[in-house]
Design an enzyme around this catalytic site. Structure first.
Site, PDB file in Angstrom:
ATOM      1  N   ASP A 170       0.780  -1.238   0.000  1.00  0.00           N
ATOM      2  CA  ASP A 170       0.000   0.000   0.000  1.00  0.00           C
ATOM      3  C   ASP A 170       0.815   1.293   0.000  1.00  0.00           C
ATOM      4  O   ASP A 170       0.552   2.193  -0.768  1.00  0.00           O
ATOM      5  CB  ASP A 170      -0.936   0.030   1.216  1.00  0.00           C
ATOM      6  CG  ASP A 170      -1.879  -1.156   1.279  1.00  0.00           C
ATOM      7  OD1 ASP A 170      -1.717  -2.112   0.479  1.00  0.00           O
ATOM      8  OD2 ASP A 170      -2.789  -1.141   2.126  1.00  0.00           O
ATOM      9  N   GLU A 394       1.727  -9.753  11.447  1.00  0.00           N
ATOM     10  CA  GLU A 394       1.529  -9.396  10.033  1.00  0.00           C
ATOM     11  C   GLU A 394       2.879  -9.076   9.368  1.00  0.00           C
ATOM     12  O   GLU A 394       3.139  -9.495   8.248  1.00  0.00           O
ATOM     13  CB  GLU A 394       0.588  -8.183   9.949  1.00  0.00           C
ATOM     14  CG  GLU A 394       0.224  -7.778   8.538  1.00  0.00           C
ATOM     15  CD  GLU A 394      -0.732  -6.581   8.507  1.00  0.00           C
ATOM     16  OE1 GLU A 394      -1.081  -6.054   9.585  1.00  0.00           O
ATOM     17  OE2 GLU A 394      -1.125  -6.172   7.398  1.00  0.00           O
TER      18      GLU A 394
END
Ligand code: DGY
Length: 427
Positions: A170, A394
């Site tokens: 992102d 993550e």
């Protein structure tokens, strides 16, 4: 691997996959990401295949149940609305989208790195007998996905993105120039949900988010018409993640065609296009493959882990190996998502520094296939240490291993089970 007892970690990884299993699809982690994400889901299938191959195929089948009529597989499938995530289906507004068709699950209007074919092939190889019929049924859908991608995203020869979320990376510095060219006027008032789940210093900035939402509105206002978006959007960046994962998947799609007795000429044609097109991503100044802004022709000047997926795609060479060795020398835990010596390095901020297990899996697998055993083993060992010492996060700091983002993370558990765990033989 020294000192790591895989038994309880293997069990914990399986527990995480079951925990995140919503019945036919798997969320990346509860709260932060409560839907089915495209490439997360393909990695979930890889993880499930280590202990429940039927469930692995079901994951891929559910993902492709959301495929649009034009072949696009969305980056998010909104199975059950959850207010804990923004932007939801109402913001994407894809019901009347060009190419979607009348049926189908509510979804986003963009795609994500096409890892599904490569991982479906791996799942098949893990149990050919159980997978034969499932692979045959999935094959035409995988071909349609790649046909869409080559037609809608590969006009430069490399695969490009229309939104940073499409690359999965992102807030990578690769997009900074193109993002700076967007003036986010007209963004409807909104409340971010991500920073309610994790520390804001581990997430993209507010300036990034305003532009993410501006781009969603831009696509929605054009009914997600690929041709209009290609012609009019200020944001169009050729991306190594998309290009290398696509090329790898095409090679595995060709293998599928061979065993299924299907014609592979069209697939071979796409492989030829991308083999040529990857050259347009090579930046001699940094000796690496980078994002290239198709509106200006500019490189980002940014060495990332995406560039090291070249071996996964079968196109790495000695020049990029030199860059890899330099980056490996600069970090305690490989692979950083951005060069620690670069001006934008931020060790905890999402794709501006942290280590991601899925990128390590693809990069190191490709390196091992190309004979870079030492580098591949270093990356595998570092991945295992991070998970063993810091849990199934993550992502992680490449400097001190700090776990970041969401916890009990599906794809970290999957990569552990399929590759990083010392219990995996011959990985
Ligand atoms: C998010 O919401 O952070 C995702 O990366 C978008 O796909």
């Amino acid at each position: 691997m020294d000192g790591i007892d895989p038994g309880s970690l293997d069990e914990e990884a399986r527990r995480i996959l079951r925990l995140n299993d919503k019945g036919g699809y798997t969320v990346p982690t509860a709260g932060l990401y409560p839907y089915q994400w495209n490439w997360d889901s393909a990695f979930a299938a890889l993880g499930f295949a280590t202990f429940d191959v039927d469930r692995a195929w079901a994951e891929l089948e559910t993902l492709f149940a959301g495929q649009w009529d034009n072949g696009m597989v969305p980056h998010i499938l909104f199975h059950a609305v959850d207010d804990g995530y923004f932007p939801g289906p109402d913001v994407w507004g894809t019901q009347g989208a060009v190419g979607r068709g009348a049926q189908g699950l509510p979804s986003s209007g963009i795609s994500q790195p096409p890892v599904a074919a490569a991982l479906a092939w791996t799942v098949f190889e893990m149990d050919r007998e159980a997978g034969a019929a499932r692979l045959a049924a999935l094959f035409p859908k995988l071909v349609a996905f790649h046909r869409w991608m080559m037609a809608a995203r590969a006009e430069s020869g490399a695969v490009c993105i229309t939104h940073p979320w499409e690359a999965g990376r992102d807030n990578a510095p690769d997009w900074d120039e193109a993002m700076a060219g967007i003036d986010p006027v007209g963004v409807a008032p909104y409340t971010r949900r991500d920073t309610g789940h994790v520390d804001a210093k581990m997430r993209p900035t507010q300036a990034d988010y305003d532009r993410y939402i501006w781009l969603v509105q831009f696509g929605r206002d054009r009914d997600w018409d690929d041709a209009k978006i290609a012609a009019e959007s200020p944001f169009r960046v050729a991306d190594p993640t998309m290009t290398f994962t696509c090329l790898r998947s095409l090679r595995d799609l060709a293998r599928m065609a061979d065993i299924l007795g299907a014609d592979r000429a069209e697939i071979d044609g796409w492989i030829g296009v991308l083999e040529e097109g990857v050259r347009s991503l090579w930046n001699p100044a940094t000796q690496s493959y980078e994002g290239r802004n198709l509106r200006t022709g500019q490189f980002a000047g940014s060495v990332s882990n995406a560039g090291f997926l070249c071996w996964w795609a079968g196109v790495g060479d000695a020049a990029v190996r030199g860059t890899l060795d330099t980056v490996l020398d600069r970090c305690r835990y490989a692979l950083p998502s951005y060069d620690p010596a670069g001006p934008e390095f931020d060790h905890l901020r999402y794709w501006r520094g942290p280590v991601w297990a899925i990128m390590n899996y693809m990069a190191a697998k490709g390196m091992a296939e190309a004979g870079l055993e030492t580098q591949a083993e270093r990356i595998r060992r570092d991945t295992a240490r991070l998970i063993a010492e810091r849990g199934f996060a993550e992502y992680f700091s490449p400097i001190d291993g700090t776990p970041a983002g969401g916890g009990t993370f599906t794809w970290t558990a999957a990569v552990w089970l399929a590759w990083a765990s010392p219990s995996v033989k011959g990985a």
